[in-house]
Scaffold this active site. Structure first.
Site, PDB file in Angstrom:
ATOM      1  CG  HIS A  83      -8.051  -3.132   1.578  1.00 14.65           C
ATOM      2  ND1 HIS A  83      -7.465  -3.897   0.574  1.00 14.65           N
ATOM      3  CD2 HIS A  83      -7.150  -1.952   1.505  1.00 14.65           C
ATOM      4  CE1 HIS A  83      -6.589  -2.839  -0.020  1.00 14.65           C
ATOM      5  NE2 HIS A  83      -6.307  -2.017   0.684  1.00 14.65           N
ATOM      6  CG  ASP A 136      -9.551  -5.908  -0.890  1.00 19.47           C
ATOM      7  OD1 ASP A 136     -10.613  -4.964  -0.554  1.00 19.47           O
ATOM      8  OD2 ASP A 136      -8.577  -5.313  -0.912  1.00 19.47           O
ATOM      9  CD  GLN A 230       2.696  -1.570   3.182  1.00 21.27           C
ATOM     10  OE1 GLN A 230       3.391  -1.687   2.462  1.00 21.27           O
ATOM     11  NE2 GLN A 230       1.881  -2.944   3.472  1.00 21.27           N
ATOM     12  N   GLY A 231       0.171   1.978  -0.255  1.00 20.65           N
ATOM     13  CA  GLY A 231      -0.502   2.954  -1.110  1.00 20.65           C
ATOM     14  C   GLY A 231      -0.748   2.596  -2.481  1.00 20.65           C
ATOM     15  CG  ASP A 232       1.511   0.879  -5.233  1.00 20.89           C
ATOM     16  OD1 ASP A 232       1.285   2.466  -5.505  1.00 20.89           O
ATOM     17  OD2 ASP A 232       1.960  -0.089  -5.199  1.00 20.89           O
ATOM     18  CB  SER A 233      -4.728  -0.623  -1.669  1.00 21.92           C
ATOM     19  OG  SER A 233      -3.762  -1.438  -0.783  1.00 21.92           O
TER      20      SER A 233
END
Length: 276
Positions: A83, A136, A230-233
């Site tokens: 993603h 993912d 958020q931002g660690d994906s």
């Protein structure tokens, strides 16, 4: 998150000139997007396999253009979340991002330490399901190799590192509070692998996604506190010195009863033809 990794993968070369676009100040919110809550700063020299995905054209230069995490699994191959390469996150199709890079050896994103390596090719899992978040992951091929010491081993099927109760660590430069406070330096948080039944109960199927033990891994703390955000994906979940997960999705950050969900790396290994 079926077939051998090399068969039926869609190769996407990010070499087209990027169209003029407004840089995004931070990663666009996405249901599957997850910074480290309840963590603390760590030295990049102690975890060189943690790398950042960067595009200054899309995300500005304040934090080196970082928008997702990734992990080095071969000298010229890094894994990240599928993603992270979607139009929903990038704001444009991947083919229009001409400056996609992997930043290695840079713990503090405000510095110029380490190396910025162009991505030569991005292969997104063709079986990635954006509705359930299954599958993912994506593999990026680098334009030049990293040192062998940057490579971390992947845990295959049956590895004891996947056992419930195993202590693990999640790494990233994401939101450290759940309210948009993005880290400048690399952080890590201690979590534990949770039973699949916990995530099956927490995520039976909704707009957020649906937990599948075949392709996903559940980790965190039952009372919240420590989690990705958020931002660690795309960043790594590591246990017993091996890569077991990639930050994928969840409901909020560090919420009781809503543990983090990770791409199960044994599924990635299977698609790569068993190269653990």
């Amino acid at each position: 998150m079926r077939r051998p990794f090399a068969r039926s993968w869609t190769g996407v070369l990010a070499t087209a000139a990027a169209a003029a676009a407004l840089p995004l100040a931070s990663p666009a919110p996405a249901a599957a997007d997850s910074v480290v809550i309840g963590g603390s700063p760590v030295r990049i020299s102690e975890s060189p396999w943690v790398v950042a995905l960067s595009s200054r054209d899309r995300f500005g230069g304040t934090r080196s253009g970082q928008f997702c995490g990734a992990v080095v699994v071969e000298r010229t191959t890094v894994l990240t979340a599928a993603h992270c390469l979607s139009e929903g996150v990038l704001g444009v199709p991947l083919s229009r991002v001409s400056d996609l890079r992997v930043i290695a050896g840079r713990g503090d994103l405000s510095t110029s330490e380490g190396k910025e390596i162009p991505v030569r090719e991005a292969r997104v899992n063709p079986e990635y399901d954006g509705d359930t978040n299954s599958g993912d992951f994506a593999a990026l091929t680098l334009a030049e190799p990293l040192p062998e010491s940057y490579v971390i081993g992947m845990a295959g099927s049956g590895d004891p590192a996947y056992a419930a109760g195993t202590q693990a660590a999640v790494y990233g430069w994401g939101d450290t509070t759940g309210s948009g406070s993005y880290a400048r330096t690399l952080h890590a948080a201690r979590v534990q692998v949770l039973p699949d039944t916990v995530c099956e109960k927490a995520y039976p199927g909704s707009a957020d996604g649906k937990y599948s033990a075949t392709t996903m891994l559940c980790a965190g703390e039952m009372d919240g506190r420590r989690d990705a955000c958020q931002g660690d994906s795309g960043g790594p979940l590591v246990a017993e010195g091996r890569l077991i997960g990639l930050v994928s999705w969840g409901s909020g950050c560090g919420r009781p009863g809503r543990p983090g969900v990770y791409t199960r790396v044994s599924d990635v290994v299977r698609m790569m033809g068993g190269r653990a």
